[in-house]
Design an enzyme around this catalytic site. Structure first.
Site, short mmCIF file in Angstrom:
data_model
loop_
_atom_site.label_atom_id
_atom_site.label_comp_id
_atom_site.label_asym_id
_atom_site.label_seq_id
_atom_site.Cartn_x
_atom_site.Cartn_y
_atom_site.Cartn_z
N HIS A 82 -3.37 2.71 -6.77
CA HIS A 82 -2.89 1.33 -6.68
C HIS A 82 -1.57 1.23 -5.92
O HIS A 82 -1.27 0.20 -5.32
CB HIS A 82 -2.77 0.71 -8.08
N ASP A 83 -0.78 2.30 -5.95
CA ASP A 83 0.44 2.30 -5.14
C ASP A 83 0.08 2.33 -3.65
O ASP A 83 0.49 1.46 -2.89
CB ASP A 83 1.32 3.51 -5.49
N VAL A 86 -1.55 -0.75 -1.64
CA VAL A 86 -0.76 -1.94 -1.31
C VAL A 86 0.56 -1.52 -0.67
O VAL A 86 1.37 -0.84 -1.30
CB VAL A 86 -0.49 -2.78 -2.58
N GLY A 88 1.08 0.75 1.30
CA GLY A 88 1.17 2.20 1.43
C GLY A 88 1.82 2.86 0.22
O GLY A 88 2.22 2.20 -0.74
N ASP A 90 4.48 3.79 -1.41
CA ASP A 90 5.92 3.52 -1.35
C ASP A 90 6.50 3.18 -2.72
O ASP A 90 7.59 2.62 -2.81
CB ASP A 90 6.19 2.35 -0.39
N PRO A 174 -9.53 -3.71 -4.90
CA PRO A 174 -10.87 -3.93 -5.47
C PRO A 174 -10.85 -3.78 -7.00
O PRO A 174 -10.21 -2.89 -7.54
CB PRO A 174 -11.71 -2.83 -4.83
N THR A 205 -14.86 10.03 -12.43
CA THR A 205 -15.48 11.07 -13.26
C THR A 205 -14.68 11.29 -14.54
O THR A 205 -15.15 11.92 -15.48
CB THR A 205 -15.61 12.40 -12.48
#
Ligand code: HEM
Ligand SMILES: *[C@@H]1O[C@H](CO)[C@@H](O)[C@H](O)[C@H]1NC(C)=O
Ligand SMILES: *[C@@H]1O[C@H](CO)[C@@H](O)[C@H](O)[C@H]1NC(C)=O
Length: 336
Positions: A82-83, A86, A88, A90, A174, A205
């Site tokens: 998630h970092d 969005v 990149g 950062d 997503p 997994t």
């Protein structure tokens, strides 16, 4: 006089040497401007002189936390995704102010922030203002993968931390109800191809999903008054309907081997056991289906490709240039 002549000849030689390549190049093609890509400024020895113990400290503290609570391994890997997804990699996901990514709806079940804070506090004690939050998160995601039984890869360092974090942008990540075209496009916009998409989805997994992310599949799917037909009916009726009482109830993403980093996640899709619609669709779509089949049947391919794709993920839109970003002192806030 002699000195003058030799000085003149030096000048002439210099003139010739400096002009010659340009003359030659003019006839062939335009000289290429030397472009150094931001990602090429990352390196394995970035902290060698300034904080050689950084990688070890990150590994140690990440390991301590996961030993206490194994579920954090998956949460840290997801936090890294998630970092990077969005603005990149950062550490913009870590910023904790009103309207930041972390406060977005899509971020509501993200966990592991306290692990990064704990690592950062120790690194500030040992090497103040040196190791970025973005590098910490990237390295911790690698360490979490290993502890969960996944492959090792070398992490290049040198990311800087961003100063911008916008909730609305985080909601573009997503969330599980998208179509495959949308997934492909989202990954492509970040330099990740279809193989990366299918391989990185293999992170499912391990770890869990809240029922809020897939409950729409359980009944009256798409207004049909029936469940999602691409969901295994035994799994649905004997398990999911019972276990999903509340939005915040948690269900393993890999129903068969939920705590093992293996290819069972892909095999599950052949039995309609994908918990997220997006995971199940990767199997049925003609563009991604062949990758699912290949990874399901070749554990060693999954291992090696996961390492490759995670390095690519960790390199997305990194801030590395002197005028870009900062080394945050506290991962929750931009520097004063
Ligand atoms: C392909 C697009 C992706 C979609 C649609 C997606 C969607 C989701 C959703 C809906 C959840 C459950 C959230 C909840 O608690 O409700 C989840 C969990 C998770 N995702 Fe993804 N994801 C994607 C890609 C990735 C990638 C690239 C990674 C890492 C490489 C990743 C790693 C994880 C992990 C480890 C969890 C479990 C987290 C935990 O147990 O705390 N996902 N994902
Ligand atoms: C897939 O999703 C995108 C974005 O939400 C949408 O524009 C497109 O129409 C969808 N495609 C299909 C085939 O449903
Ligand atoms: C949901 O319904 C819409 C409109 O009937 C349809 O285009 C779409 O493909 C359906 N989605 C799924 C995943 O079946």
């Amino acid at each position: 006089m002699k000195l003058c002549i030799s000085a003149l000849s030096v000048v002439l030689v210099l003139l010739f040497v400096s002009a010659a390549p340009q003359l030659a190049a003019k006839n062939v093609k335009k000289p290429q401007a030397k472009v150094v890509r931001a990602v090429d400024l990352l390196s394995f020895d970035h902290y060698l002189k300034t904080c050689p113990q950084a990688e070890g400290i990150i590994q140690q503290i990440t390991g301590d936390w996961i030993q206490k609570d194994f579920t954090l391994a998956a949460s840290i890997i997801r936090l890294h995704f998630h970092d990077c997804a969005v603005r990149g990699c950062d550490a913009s996901i870590l910023l904790n102010h009103q309207g930041s990514e972390r406060r977005a709806f899509a971020s509501r079940t993200l966990r592991g922030f306290q692990v990064i804070d704990d690592i950062k506090a120790e690194l500030e004690r040992q090497c103040p203002k040196t190791v970025s939050c973005a590098d910490i998160l990237t390295s911790a995601a690698r360490d979490a993968t290993i502890i969960a039984g996944g492959p090792f890869w070398q992490v290049p360092f040198g990311r800087k931390d961003g100063r911008i974090s916008i909730s609305r942008e985080a909601d573009s990540v997503p969330q599980g109800h998208e179509n495959v075209t949308a997934l492909i496009e989202f990954f492509q916009a970040r330099g990740l191809n279809m193989l990366d998409l299918v391989t990185l989805s293999g992170a499912h997994t391990i770890g869990r999903s809240s029922c809020s992310s897939f409950k729409y599949r359980l009944s009256n799917f798409n207004g049909t008054r029936k469940p999602d037909p691409s969901l295994n009916s035994m799994y649905l009726n004997n398990f999911l309907k019972k276990k999903c009482q509340n939005d915040l109830d948690l269900i393993y993403l890999d129903a068969i081997t939920p705590k093992t980093f293996d290819t069972q996640f892909y095999s599950n899709l052949h039995k309609k056991l994908g918990l997220l619609s997006t995971d199940q669709l990767l199997k049925s779509d003609v563009r991604t289906g062949p990758f699912v089949a290949a990874l399901a049947s070749q554990p060693s391919l999954f291992e090696s490709q996961f390492a490759v794709s995670m390095v690519k993920l960790g390199n997305v839109q990194v801030l590395t240039r002197p005028n870009e970003g900062e080394i945050r002192v506290n991962c929750n806030f931009v520097n004063a």
